[in-house]
Design an enzyme around this catalytic site. Structure first.
Site, PDB file in Angstrom:
ATOM      1  CB  SER A 373      69.817 -41.741  21.560  1.00 41.06           C
ATOM      2  OG  SER A 373      69.523 -42.994  21.021  1.00 41.06           O
ATOM      3  NE  ARG A 374      62.121 -39.287  23.072  1.00 39.01           N
ATOM      4  CZ  ARG A 374      61.824 -38.614  21.981  1.00 39.01           C
ATOM      5  NH1 ARG A 374      61.651 -39.263  20.847  1.00 39.01           N
ATOM      6  NH2 ARG A 374      61.679 -37.316  21.999  1.00 39.01           N
ATOM      7  CB  VAL A 375      65.492 -47.055  21.646  1.00 33.44           C
ATOM      8  CG1 VAL A 375      64.052 -46.862  22.034  1.00 33.44           C
ATOM      9  CG2 VAL A 375      65.729 -46.569  20.233  1.00 33.44           C
TER      10      VAL A 375
END
Lengths: 510, 132
Positions: A373-375
């Protein structure tokens, strides 16, 4: 009797009696749900075109001499030489709170037999995504209720998180669990009377699914009471490709209404692989040039313009959000396929589900190494971040060591400890379908794991112990959980209360 | 068989040869073109004729407007309508009028792809749509 005649008289009086001007054309060819129309010189791209017998179409190909129209409905009543006329309207769907609890088709018509949808608002199906200025970074969590996801791959409101995996690996279940959890949180929030509470409304878009699957999903949502917060947009496999192509955009327009009115919404696209296939079919019939795997050249744009419409808006623009959970089905675990790589590159992370893990009974079958999950970590609550910070690393180390330990007969103490901890974490993450866990309970269970409370329990009893602890925390040891829920933090005194609650539980479990 | 670019070009040329000085399709010229094609048929005779037909069909509405009225139109009315259409469209249109009793009353005028309509039939249709 007179009231009925008055009603009709008023309707007649309100009708315009001015001459009308329409732009018309003639069907010259009709095949596979696509009509070639000569004329329609003033038609707009994506404009709704009206055919005889109230059949609608959309102008998708504007060529020099003809217009390619995709028919949205029954084509059996149309024939060559029939007149087509422009409507001056882009394809729009009804939007608003009235759509909650309803099942609609790709153009927003109700198909649940519950009567008409009484809303006077409409949003065009195709819209430009919010630009840079009205956007804001993701900073509010969207709890899925799934421990493996909320701890290692947290999702924030406004994020686009892809759910990817082979067939029958639990992709839809993760999405439905998330919807059920939103409904639970919404009910809890509404009962608390908190004026700052922001409910999350959900839209589930079924593209190319079997009708039986859609019916099963609706049944689950009804049984769990989540249906009141959900709108279902259905374009099943039996529907024509044009409806399957439009359904995600229609669902997105419904979601955008919530976002633009300062509310939070979650949209699930189930699934975009079938959406791409439907678009390929339309493109080939329209004789558009085909590229890799016979997909048209703009298949990337097909999904990028859809997913870019999910966003978190800033306070000046209402502070609403639209979170997207697109689903992609892979073939034989191949994430390097054309459509999967396209969607992976557009989204803010992915939850990868592995067939092997699923078959081993590890459900949800989340692959720790390939999921990211990048953010979302920016949106994770502090209490959870404190206890789940290291778990992804520990699990990744466990998977690596587990592979090598098969060849080693004599392992050192550190490796053994890591393997032991990893096996317990794997068991802890096992979770049944349609049974989301509140975030405060997740935090408490994770805290107990990190503080070695499960170390004395045999690995094969961990899942049972976790369930027992969850039940204890929901019924008796609620004080610490309530504090975590209220503050979102894990203070020292909360930890003390949690410790005593877990110790009490352990005595009863033992 | 798909129409080739060459066939399209030839069909366009045939259409331009079918026009008189005012840009209207001349029936005598069309007959003459068809006769000469029949006498000395090209290899793609059928495809060429089809393309010629569709080119002509596309061209006709740009110089000729269709007027539908419930009853036969008088010569004077036709002249007035032609003048009005030419004044609004800015070109030299001819009117091809026909009877359409289903309109009940009013008119339906087609200029190019645009249809202007003010008839009882249309109002009843609008009423049906608003009530359904």
């Amino acid at each position: 009797m007179s009231s009925i005649t008055d009603l009709i008289r008023k309707e007649i009086e309100s009708l315009s009696t001015d001459p009308t001007k329409t732009n018309v054309g003639t069907i010259t060819a009709l095949a596979d749900g696509v009509a070639k129309v000569e004329g329609l010189s003033k038609v707009m791209f994506n404009e709704m075109v009206e055919f005889p017998n109230d059949v609608l179409g959309i102008a998708l190909n504007l060529e020099e001499d003809t217009v390619g129209c995709v028919i949205l409905g029954d084509t059996s009543s149309l024939k060559e030489g029939d007149e087509a006329r422009t409507t001056g309207k882009l394809l729009s769907v009804p939007v608003g709170m009235e759509l909650l609890g309803r099942v609609v088709d790709a153009v927003g018509r109700p198909i649940d037999g519950k009567g008409q949808i009484n809303t006077d608002q409409e949003f065009p199906v195709e819209r430009i995504a919010p630009g840079i200025i009205p956007r804001k970074s993701v900073d509010q969590p969207l709890q899925t209720g799934i421990m493996a996801v909320d701890s290692m791959i947290p999702i924030g409101r406004g994020q686009r998180e892809l759910i990817i995996g082979d067939r029958s690996t639990g992709k839809t279940t993760i999405a439905i669990d998330t919807i059920i959890n939103q409904a639970k949180i919404n009910k809890q929030g509404e009962e608390s009377g908190d004026p700052d509470f922001r409910p999350v409304y959900c839209i589930y878009v079924a593209v190319g699914q079997k009708n039986s699957n859609v019916a099963r999903t609706i049944k689950v949502l009804e049984e769990t009471g989540a249906i009141d917060y959900v709108t279902i947009v259905s374009a099943p496999a039996a529907d024509n490709p044009a409806n399957q192509y439009l359904a995600p955009y229609a669902g997105c327009a419904i979601g955008e209404w919530f976002m633009e009115n300062g509310k939070d919404a979650l949209i699930v696209y189930d699934d975009l692989s079938k959406h791409a296939v439907a678009y390929r079919q339309i493109s080939l019939i329209l004789k558009r040039p085909s590229g890799r795997e016979a997909y048209p050249g703009d298949v990337f744009y097909l999904h990028s313009r859809l997913l870019e419409r999910s966003a978190r808006l800033n306070e000046d623009n209402g502070n609403g959000s639209l979170t997207a959970l697109p689903i992609i089905e892979t073939q034989m675990g191949d994430v390097a396929g054309y459509i999967p790589t396209n969607v992976i590159s557009i989204t803010d992370g992915q939850i990868f589900l592995e067939t092997d893990l699923f078959n081993k009974g590890i459900r949800p079958a989340v692959s720790v190494g390939l999921s990211v999950s990048r953010v979302g970590s920016a949106a994770q609550i502090k209490a959870y971040k404190k206890v789940a910070g290291k778990v992804k690393l520990e699990l990744a180390q466990f998977r690596e060591l587990a592979a090598f330990s098969q060849f080693e007969s004599d392992l050192d103490a550190t490796t053994k400890a890591r393997l032991d901890r990893g096996a317990r974490i794997v068991e802890m993450f096992k979770q049944g379908a349609y049974n989301p866990v509140p975030v405060e309970v997740q935090t408490a269970v994770m805290w107990a794991m990190q503080n070695d409370f499960f170390d004395t329990i045999p690995v094969n009893q961990i899942a049972e112990a976790v369930e027992s602890l969850k039940e204890y925390l929901s019924t008796q040891g609620t004080e610490a959980c309530n504090e975590i829920y209220a503050s979102g933090k894990l203070e020292e005194d909360t930890e003390q209360k949690l410790k005593s609650a877990v110790e009490d539980w352990k005595r009863t479990f033992a | 068989m798909a129409t080739t670019t060459k066939t399209k070009k030839v069909a366009k040329k045939l259409l331009s040869l079918s026009l008189d000085e005012e840009g209207r399709v001349d029936e005598a010229k069309v007959r003459s073109i068809l006769d000469s094609l029949r006498e000395d048929p090209p290899s793609n005779h059928r495809a060429l004729l089809r393309e010629y037909q569709s080119e002509t069909r596309r061209y006709l509405p740009t110089v000729q407007c269709g007027l539908e009225i419930p009853e036969a139109v008088q010569g004077e009315v036709s002249q007035i309508l032609t003048g009005k259409v030419n004044a609004s469209q800015g070109s030299n249109f001819s009117i091809d009028s026909s009877q359409n009793p289903s309109l009940i009353a009013g008119y339906k005028l087609r200029v190019g792809d645009d249809v202007y309509e003010d008839s009882i039939d249309q109002r009843l249709e609008n009423l049906r749509k608003s009530l359904s």
